[in-house]
Structures are given as C-alpha cells and as structure tokens.
Design a protein around this motif. Structure first.
Motif: not given
Length: 445
Positions: A57-60, A86-89, A91-100, A105-110
């Motif tokens: 799933t996309d985040i935004r 996730t977009g570049h902006a 990434v930090a949010m996605a990393v926190r989601a990994l801990h949750d 996560f896949l950072a665009k562009p992948f």
C-alpha cells in the motif's frame, strides 16, 4: 508447496491509477496473483485472519492512509505482512512503521525486481505463519504434534486418520523416540472410542509375577488388606483403547492370556470363575521387528498375526531429514515459552549439528537437544536472546534453507538424489527451493 487453504494473493492499494496499473502489471508478469484497490476502505472488508496473502500500500492516500490501513490490518491479524510505498519525505515515517509491525517499505522510485523480491519474501513469510498455526491447531488435542511435511509423514498422518475410524487392532513399529505413544493417542482421539479411556501399559515395566493381575485383574480377596483385587488394565480399557507399549518384552505366559483377549474379546481375571466380555481396541507398539522375536522363540507366532492386522511404521528422523528444522523449531519454541524467553539467533554450529547428526534417539533426542540449547542460553556464545526476533517461522525458514542447501551441495545439485535424501516429492522440493531462492544449477560441477 502451499501449507494453507486459498491462493497466495497480493492486494495492491494505491489511489494513483497509473502507478497502480504499472505495479500490478509488474507483479502479474512475475506470475504473482495480484488484485488492485484504489483506496483503503475498499480493501479492508476483504481481509480476515485466514487471508493467505500480503498487502502492498501507498502511504499517502485520501481518507484512510497507508499507515492507518496497516494499523487496521494489524488489529485483524498481526501476521499479515504489509509493505509500505513511500516518497522520499516519508522515509522516516516508514521506518517508524517498521518498528510498529510493517513488514518492509519501498522508497520511490524503486526497481520492478525490488518490488517482486520483497513481495515474494513477504508471501513466503505469510505461508510459514499460516503453516505454524495449522500445526499448532493440529497439536491442540495432543501433548505434542506429529510434525513434518515429508512424504513419509504426510502418508503417516493420512493413514492414522483413515485407521482411526476403522477400529482394527494396530501394530506400531518404530525406533526409540519416534513417537509411538503419540501415534496411539492420535488413533484413539480420532476414533469413535475417544469418549472412553486410552489405557497405556509399558510391558517392559511390568514384573512377571504381577503382570497377570495388573493386566487382566483379580477377583481374589487380598489376605493382607481384606479387599477385593484390582480391576486390571484390560477391563479399565472397556469401550476404549488398550495401548501395549514394548510388547516384544511381554512374558510368554502373559502372551497366551493376551491372545485370548484379542481373539475372543473377553477377559478372565485371576480367581474368576468365568470370563467376561470386553469391548476394546488393541494398539501395540514395538521398537524391534516382532517377526525376529517370533523366529527367536520369544514371541508367539499366533499372537503376532493377531496383532499384525494393520501395521504402522514410524520412520526415523534420518529417513526424513527435511522434517528436522520444523521439529526442532517447534521444540525450541516450546522450551523458550517455559523459560519465559521470546526469540533466538542460533549460530552455524547448532545448524551444522542439525544437518550432520544422525539422531539415533529420533524426535526425543531432538527435543532434548532443543531444551539443552535453551537451558544453556546464558552462557552459550552461539546463542543469544533477541526479544521479539527470530520467531518460529523465521527459524523454520533458516533451518529448512540450510538443510536443502547442504543436501544439494552433497549431491552436487542432483535433484533425484536430493529428493531421496530429504524424503520429499519433486514438487515439494522445487517449491521449497523457489521459496528460499535456491538455484540447483549452481551446485552442479
């Protein structure tokens, strides 16, 4: 090999139609089943704890975003892998989601192959989680499950299910520690006799001078106590199952009386004037070939043929080495739970021992080894506690991959010989190699 009901499926969620279509095409071209959704609200009703797939799933997104969708799926079943885009902006949010609890996560562009690789890994992870749950559910009614997905164990479990309702007497053959009593309990609990008792007798532990009274009962008055003698194990198994373990050790005089019980379905207690009927099923077990005992004159031939109506052979671990990682992981998890520990990282020495050892004590020895690994945890440099990490599914994946890799190395990539050594069918081997991304061609010289 799929260990669950239903096809593995990827649900891809993205509000951007062009990106959704492109990524769905990528997954489809990789022969992965995929279904697209434009928003979180449309995918959630399709998810339950039995869902055999993963979510990408996309985040935004408008409405419920990807992080909220991940949390909602986690509440349904935390074992469903969710991969965030996730977009570049973000990434930090996605990393926190990994801990949750997000899987990755896949950072665009992948790259397309990166999406496919992460998706395959997540699907394999989900398959192992569901397999573990299936094993746990199957084990709920017994002390410990008859574990293994080798061809021999699949046949054994299927045969047990078929025989349970047939009510034939059964002879179980198997080396020490293979689980003969477990098989007897499975036969009983799946039979129409399950509401009555399974009465287990270790024939080797019965002294000859008391064996008759213990087994067949006594209607005599005990001079010392003035009480009537005991009912006996045979009568206690009325309407149930009589399990005679190590029957090859039974004294010849007792064998003769047991033969009458089996032939006539009646028992005559010591001191009784007449026999009385009993309704029971006899399940006997031996760690040796009873025909050898017949030839040696230590076991009655007529009793052998009465017991040999149906024979079940439990294969030793060395004949089904592909089952070792799964079995070890189960017992390791069992031992850890009793010690209040959550997870492990196991070094190559433990893995080598699992692969190279012949396990003459079979499942019992493997269980003892798992417990010794856990008990040595504080001082063993090859093992460290990692709370929340190295789940049963992850350990199973590592051990299974190690055994397949090492066997292919030993056979120089010969598929037929690898199948024979592991005791698994060709399709199962290829499915497992694909799951672990093992190419047999690299082992060929």
């Amino acid at each position: 090999m799929s260990f669950f009901t239903g096809e593995q499926m990827i649900f891809f969620v993205d509000d951007d139609a062009a990106l959704r279509e492109a990524n769905v095409q990528t997954l489809d071209l990789a022969n992965l089943a995929v279904e697209a959704f434009p928003d979180a609200a449309s995918v959630l009703p399709r998810i339950d704890a039995a869902f055999p797939g993963i979510i990408v799933t996309d985040i935004r997104m408008p409405g419920m975003d990807g992080l909220e969708l991940r949390a909602a799926i986690h509440a349904i079943d935390p074992g469903i892998p969710v991969i965030l885009i996730t977009g570049h902006a973000d990434v930090a949010m996605a990393v926190r989601a990994l801990h949750d609890g997000a899987f990755d996560f896949l950072a665009k562009p992948f790259a397309s192959d990166h999406l496919v690789g992460v998706a395959r890994r997540a699907l394999a992870h989900r398959a192992l989680i569901l397999d573990n749950r299936r094993l746990t559910a199957a084990a709920a009614a017994i002390d410990s499950p008859l574990i293994g997905e080798s061809a021999a164990m699949l046949r054994l479990r299927e045969t047990i299910t078929q025989l349970a309702q047939a009510d034939f007497d059964v002879l179980i053959e198997g080396e020490t520690g293979t689980g003969k009593e477990l098989v007897a309990h499975m036969l009983h609990r799946q039979s129409r006799r399950s509401a009555a008792s399974l009465v287990a007798v270790n024939c080797a532990a019965l002294p000859h001078d008391v064996a008759e009274a213990e087994l067949f009962g006594s209607d005599q008055i005990d001079r010392a106590t003035g009480k009537l003698g005991q009912a006996g194990r045979v009568r206690a198994a009325h309407r149930g199952t009589l399990f005679l373990d190590e029957i090859d050790t039974m004294h010849p005089a007792v064998q003769a009386k047991l033969l009458r019980v089996i032939e006539e379905r009646e028992v005559q207690p010591v001191g009784a004037a007449a026999p009385e009927p009993v309704d029971l099923r006899v399940v006997a077990a031996t760690k040796t070939d009873l025909m050898d005992a017949v030839r040696a004159g230590t076991f009655r031939e007529d009793l052998y043929y009465r017991l040999h109506v149906v024979k079940l052979r439990i294969p030793p671990l060395r004949e089904r080495r592909s089952d070792i990682p799964q079995t070890f992981a189960y017992f390791l998890d069992e031992a850890a739970a009793k010690m209040g520990l959550q997870g492990f990282q196991i070094d190559d020495g433990v893995r080598r021992h699992l692969v190279e050892h012949d396990w003459p004590g079979n499942v019992r020895e493997l269980r003892n080894f798992a417990y010794s690994v856990v008990l040595d945890l504080p001082s063993d440099p090859g093992l460290s506690a990692m709370p929340g990490e190295a789940s049963l599914s992850e350990r199973l994946r590592r051990f299974e991959a190690t055994i397949i890799h090492d066997t292919l190395t030993q056979t120089q990539g010969n598929i037929a010989e690898t199948m024979a050594r592991l005791g698994i069918p060709r399709k199962t081997l290829y499915d497992k190699m694909q799951r672990h991304r093992i190419d047999p061609k690299i082992f060929r010289t």
